[in-house]
Design an enzyme around this catalytic site. Structure first.
Site, mmCIF file in Angstrom:
data_model
loop_
_atom_site.group_PDB
_atom_site.id
_atom_site.type_symbol
_atom_site.label_atom_id
_atom_site.label_comp_id
_atom_site.label_asym_id
_atom_site.label_seq_id
_atom_site.Cartn_x
_atom_site.Cartn_y
_atom_site.Cartn_z
ATOM 1 N N ASP A 262 12.458 4.204 -10.030
ATOM 2 C CA ASP A 262 12.201 3.719 -8.667
ATOM 3 C C ASP A 262 12.803 2.324 -8.494
ATOM 4 O OD1 ASP A 262 11.261 3.939 -6.077
ATOM 5 O OD2 ASP A 262 9.195 3.404 -6.560
ATOM 6 N N VAL B 245 -3.205 0.606 -3.874
ATOM 7 C CA VAL B 245 -3.146 -0.567 -3.008
ATOM 8 C C VAL B 245 -2.988 -1.790 -3.907
ATOM 9 C CG1 VAL B 245 -4.278 -1.779 -1.105
ATOM 10 C CG2 VAL B 245 -4.818 0.614 -1.529
ATOM 11 N N VAL B 246 -2.162 -2.754 -3.455
ATOM 12 C CA VAL B 246 -1.888 -3.940 -4.261
ATOM 13 C C VAL B 246 -2.372 -5.192 -3.523
ATOM 14 C CG1 VAL B 246 -0.088 -5.284 -5.422
ATOM 15 C CG2 VAL B 246 0.130 -2.793 -5.261
ATOM 16 N N PHE C 35 -0.164 6.000 -3.724
ATOM 17 C CA PHE C 35 -0.848 6.081 -5.012
ATOM 18 C C PHE C 35 -1.618 4.831 -5.380
ATOM 19 C CE2 PHE C 35 2.851 8.773 -4.867
ATOM 20 C CZ PHE C 35 2.257 9.998 -5.082
ATOM 21 N N GLU D 142 0.850 -1.176 0.000
ATOM 22 C CA GLU D 142 0.000 0.000 0.000
ATOM 23 C C GLU D 142 0.889 1.231 0.000
ATOM 24 O OE1 GLU D 142 -2.967 0.075 3.058
ATOM 25 O OE2 GLU D 142 -3.943 1.790 2.104
ATOM 26 N N LYS E 171 -3.541 -4.037 -8.745
ATOM 27 C CA LYS E 171 -3.242 -2.733 -8.146
ATOM 28 C C LYS E 171 -4.403 -1.799 -8.438
ATOM 29 C CE LYS E 171 1.006 -0.683 -8.115
ATOM 30 N NZ LYS E 171 2.186 0.095 -8.601
HETATM 31 P P1 ADP Z 1 3.601 0.032 -4.852
HETATM 32 O O1 ADP Z 1 3.209 1.202 -5.676
HETATM 33 O O2 ADP Z 1 2.725 -0.173 -3.659
HETATM 34 O O3 ADP Z 1 5.058 0.032 -4.501
HETATM 35 P P2 ADP Z 1 4.190 -2.357 -6.427
HETATM 36 O O4 ADP Z 1 3.822 -2.469 -7.862
HETATM 37 O O5 ADP Z 1 5.624 -2.169 -6.111
HETATM 38 O O6 ADP Z 1 3.279 -1.215 -5.788
HETATM 39 O O7 ADP Z 1 3.655 -3.647 -5.669
HETATM 40 C C1 ADP Z 1 3.669 -3.739 -4.257
HETATM 41 C C2 ADP Z 1 4.142 -5.116 -3.828
HETATM 42 O O8 ADP Z 1 3.269 -6.118 -4.335
HETATM 43 C C3 ADP Z 1 5.515 -5.477 -4.329
HETATM 44 O O9 ADP Z 1 6.547 -5.002 -3.508
HETATM 45 C C4 ADP Z 1 5.451 -6.993 -4.362
HETATM 46 O O10 ADP Z 1 5.678 -7.521 -3.070
HETATM 47 C C5 ADP Z 1 4.012 -7.257 -4.727
HETATM 48 N N1 ADP Z 1 3.847 -7.466 -6.183
HETATM 49 C C6 ADP Z 1 3.630 -6.513 -7.120
HETATM 50 N N2 ADP Z 1 3.539 -7.052 -8.353
HETATM 51 C C7 ADP Z 1 3.687 -8.385 -8.196
HETATM 52 C C8 ADP Z 1 3.658 -9.520 -9.097
HETATM 53 N N3 ADP Z 1 3.468 -9.382 -10.416
HETATM 54 N N4 ADP Z 1 3.827 -10.758 -8.574
HETATM 55 C C9 ADP Z 1 4.006 -10.916 -7.241
HETATM 56 N N5 ADP Z 1 4.037 -9.915 -6.359
HETATM 57 C C10 ADP Z 1 3.877 -8.655 -6.810
HETATM 58 MG MG MG Z 2 6.801 -0.648 -5.308
#
Ligand code: ADP
Ligand code: MG
Length: 355
Positions: A170, A35-36, A33, A30, A56
């Site tokens: 990033d 939540v994932v 910008f 989270e 996301k």
């Molecule tokens: P944020 O903007 O919150 O940093 P991210 O795209 O970096 O979003 O995703 C957050 C977290 O979700 C990552 O650090 C990772 O642990 C997990 N994650 C994101 N994309 C994937 C993916 N394709 N497969 C597995 N885990 C993922």
């Molecule tokens: Mg990230």
């Protein structure tokens, strides 16, 4: 035209999704910008072939992130997590413009951040990327070989992005995921990325940058290019601007800091990295000067990093210093780094005995 037709057909046959198709699972992240979540598909949508997905829910910047992911999928798919689909979810009542939903294949549980925090690093990565059999005894040589393989994969992924005209901005261990399917490290999170060839997100969003891994320059483009040209102009000009400003070197600094953290166990924590950044700044961003100030009173953990990088006549140290430099134009590119002798150690083994 063939390309156009292919792209069109690919679009037509790729599955499309909507809000109700997803069953939310564990929250993975989270940020400011978005939540994932880990998600699965609702019964009516799932097929046996499809595993878990990642969703996301992003704010207004999600539009750029979808665009970047589409571009990566067409130009350098293996660099980043497999992107499945992105759309504007506008149904939430009274919440204005809605959210962007982005969907990827779930690549695996492990980010590089998690892996380097383990006491076992880099051995916890060894079987993932090098297979079971290692004839070397545990020690610096073997650790170096694992770190070298991770660096090669990171630089390969970055070279793909940079050759496509994308600067990630990033790059950090939290945004590097181990893909269990492909057994390689991939880059994730194009939320702060910029594509200079077509002028997308041309004005940097500095506030998105992570100060722990950011290069000292605040702006990727020099102040000579104060505003974003319109897209057609940018397409015509940007290869020249790219050459002039070398914006990709911003990522090279960040990947250099990842290399540093992998080599030095004592620099893996956030607080240690922040302290390192402060020390390096005090040394005028001259990493050799930093070395000479800390090495005389170095802890065994810190000394271990220098020893690892000094193997084979110091080619690891040489590679590190070619990435962590104050001036962007003095930093090596991802492509040049891949050709660095550090990655040809196999052929050079034994040379250190001859010196
Ligand atoms: P944020 O903007 O919150 O940093 P991210 O795209 O970096 O979003 O995703 C957050 C977290 O979700 C990552 O650090 C990772 O642990 C997990 N994650 C994101 N994309 C994937 C993916 N394709 N497969 C597995 N885990 C993922
Ligand atoms: Mg990230």
């Amino acid at each position: 035209w063939d390309m156009f037709v292919l792209a069109f057909l690919e679009r037509l046959f790729r599955p499309t999704y909507r809000k109700d198709d997803f069953v939310l699972g564990k929250k993975l992240g989270e940020g400011a910008f978005g939540v994932v979540y880990k998600v699965s598909l609702a019964k009516n949508k799932s097929s046996p072939k499809q595993g878990d997905l990642v969703l996301k829910k992003a704010t207004e910047y999600g539009a750029v992130e979808i665009w970047m992911n589409e571009r990566v999928r067409r130009a350098c798919a293996s660099s980043c997590a497999d992107f499945v689909y992105g759309f504007l979810e506008s149904s939430s009542k009274g919440k204005g413009s809605g959210e962007y939903w982005l969907v990827w294949r779930f690549e695996g549980e492990d980010t590089l951040a998690g892996l380097i925090q383990s006491k076992e690093f880099p051995y916890n990565v060894e079987t993932k990327i090098l297979g079971e059999v290692q004839d070397l005894p545990r020690g610096l040589e073997r650790e170096n070989k694992i770190i070298q393989t991770i660096m090669r994969q990171l630089l390969f992924a970055l070279d793909g992005l940079h050759s496509t005209g994308i600067v990630h901005r990033d790059i950090k261990p939290q945004n590097v995921i181990f893909s269990e399917g492909s057994r390689i490290f991939k880059i994730i999170d194009l939320g702060a990325a910029t594509d200079l060839r077509v002028g997308i997100n041309y004005i940097p969003k500095e506030f998105l940058l992570d100060p722990r891994y950011s290069a000292p320059e605040q702006y990727i483009m020099s102040t000579q290019t104060p505003s974003a040209p319109s897209a057609p102009v940018a397409t015509a000009l940007s290869p020249v601007l790219w050459q002039m400003n070398l914006p990709d070197r911003f990522d090279m600094y960040s990947v250099g800091l990842i290399f540093l953290q992998m080599a030095f166990p004592s620099l893996r924590s956030d607080s240690a990295l922040i302290q390192f950044n402060r020390q390096l700044k005090r040394c005028g961003y001259d990493i050799s000067a930093w070395r000479s100030t800390v090495e005389p009173r170095a802890s065994p953990e810190l000394r271990k990093g220098f020893e690892l990088l000094d193997l084979d006549g110091g080619i690891g140290w040489e590679l590190l210093t070619s990435m962590v430099r104050y001036k962007a134009r003095q930093r090596t590119s991802a492509k040049a780094a891949l050709a660095h002798p550090y990655f040809k150690r196999e052929g050079l083994l034994g040379l250190s005995f001859m010196q």
